[in-house]
Write an enzyme that holds these catalytic residues in place. Structure first.
Site, PDB file in Angstrom:
ATOM      1  CB  CYS A  10      -0.895  -0.021   1.243  1.00 31.21           C
ATOM      2  SG  CYS A  10      -1.786   1.501   1.553  1.00 31.21           S
ATOM      3  CG  ASP A  11       1.345   3.649  -3.495  1.00 34.40           C
ATOM      4  OD1 ASP A  11       2.297   2.837  -3.526  1.00 34.40           O
ATOM      5  OD2 ASP A  11       0.703   3.985  -4.510  1.00 34.40           O
TER       6      ASP A  11
END
Length: 114
Positions: A10-11
């Site tokens: 996940c960024d």
């Protein structure tokens, strides 16, 4: 001890990890997919945060739900969905000083870890 809950690709998780590391905040990372998700933890987090804040309605997993599932959301159904599909949990969740925090904001982290 600070614990970050989420999934590693996940960024937002990556940004939060970078912030913690650049500010020398020690933490453990709990990967929902690898480490699992305990019903008791989910209930505790929901009690502190609320199911509405835990549920990520912008993700692909939520969008893939049927319209009926979306229309009939309540605490019980949301918790069942979050347990079945941990990717629907907003990320990251931070547990530190006996409190839960959802999402990442450099300003909020500066306040939390001051």
């Amino acid at each position: 001890m600070t614990i970050m809950f989420g999934i590693p690709n996940c960024d937002t998780i990556k940004k939060a990890k970078m912030w913690l590391e650049s500010h020398n905040v020690e933490y453990q990372f709990h990967n929902y997919r690898k480490d699992g998700l305990e019903t008791q933890w989910l209930a505790e987090a929901e009690s502190a945060i609320g199911w509405e804040k835990l549920l990520n309605k912008r993700g692909t997993t939520f969008r893939a739900l049927s319209q009926e599932q979306k229309d009939n959301l309540n605490r019980e159904s949301a918790l069942a969905l979050l347990e079945a599909f941990p990717a629907m949990i907003k990320r990251p969740i931070i547990f530190t000083n006996d409190q839960y925090y959802v999402g990442f904001s450099a300003e909020e982290y500066a306040r939390i870890f001051a």
